[in-house]
Design an enzyme around this catalytic site. Sequence first.
Site, PDB file in Angstrom:
ATOM      1  CG  ASP A  91      -0.243   0.029   2.533  1.00  0.00           C
ATOM      2  OD1 ASP A  91       0.750  -0.720   2.685  1.00  0.00           O
ATOM      3  OD2 ASP A  91      -0.669   0.776   3.428  1.00  0.00           O
ATOM      4  CG  ASP A 117       7.381   4.054   2.042  1.00  0.00           C
ATOM      5  OD1 ASP A 117       7.519   2.867   2.384  1.00  0.00           O
ATOM      6  OD2 ASP A 117       6.807   4.907   2.755  1.00  0.00           O
ATOM      7  CD  GLU A 128       4.082   0.263   7.026  1.00  0.00           C
ATOM      8  OE1 GLU A 128       4.868   0.517   7.956  1.00  0.00           O
ATOM      9  OE2 GLU A 128       3.805   1.095   6.136  1.00  0.00           O
ATOM     10  CD  GLU A 129       2.958   3.937   4.251  1.00  0.00           C
ATOM     11  OE1 GLU A 129       2.982   4.563   5.327  1.00  0.00           O
ATOM     12  OE2 GLU A 129       3.946   3.823   3.511  1.00  0.00           O
TER      13      GLU A 129
END
Length: 362
Positions: free
Chosen positions: A72, A96, A129-130
């Site tokens: 993500d 990222d 994850e973000e």
Amino acid sequence: MSEPQSLDILQELLAIPSVTGDEEAIAAYVERFCREFLPAGQVIRSGNAIIALQPSLNPAATETIVLAGHTDTVISPNNFTGKIHEGRLYGLGSSDMKAGDAVMMEIIRAYGRQWAGAYHLVHVLYDAEEGPYEENGLGPVLEEHGHLFRQALLAICPEPTDNLVQVGCLGTIHATVTFKGVRAHSARPWLGDNAIYQSTGYLNALAQLQPVDHTFGQLLYREVMHATTTTTNNTKNTIPDTFAININYRFAPGKSIEQACREIEELAFAHGAASVDFTDLSPAGDVNLENPALQKLIAISGQPPQSKQAWTDVARFSLFGLDAVNFGPGQGSMAHKENEYVEIAMVREYERMLLEFLGERG
């Protein structure tokens, strides 16, 4: 040893939008990709996370390495997605951390079931994850499928580290610190008590806080606590009776969430806060410099290890009881930035170093 070429995979990943909460399409792509090169029983779908098992044919391989990357991204504009200019590949998530994901996937494509490296491999490509800690897709993977790699020697998270090995990570807490007053019309403030002004002593105390340094060998971690957002529940012509401040505390490895929460509460209540509510609790990641696989990775990188002055899923692996490290080809300075890019040369060097570490025999 031949080097994989992961840039075409990276371009495919960049072409699939995958903002946190919208990872269905990229999960489907990753699943199809893995099933093309690995037996069906070695690819597992868990929500929008994919686990791909790649055992080694090398009879000397007895240990397992986990490669774990999130798919993500945050929301950030990028006007050059998929374009290459001056050795840089542009796209949201390129640094990222889709570049690291692409290298993982290229290892699957290049070697498939013929992998003969020094370690058995478990690839985990996961979602969310973000976002908030409790919604992170790695959590269910560890709960439901962690038995597949609980005894692994090391987990590598290809976070953007500029091809440097970054050890451990800070814990992070978000808390809402609320101050109370009495509501009144702003033309007659003497009839009320402004909740914003109740917080001035606390805000001044926060402003005077200095970073607190913690060292583990040569690694330095800096604890910081700051106000990041504020809210009231009133209109512009009303003296507010409630003033809420979001506090973000980044705390060092070795400190528990419980202790960090107490520190937030002690400072807030000492300066008149009415309440403290914790909204996101993420533990710090352990520092395990004695791990032999980590020592090997540091040696191959050719640079001394660094501390991770941020939070990553290294912490979640630490809670799981598995040593983990941050090591990826993306540039930390590009994470979450407008017109994000990754240096192609960095990706190629990362491929070389990661395969050297994993011991592919050719």
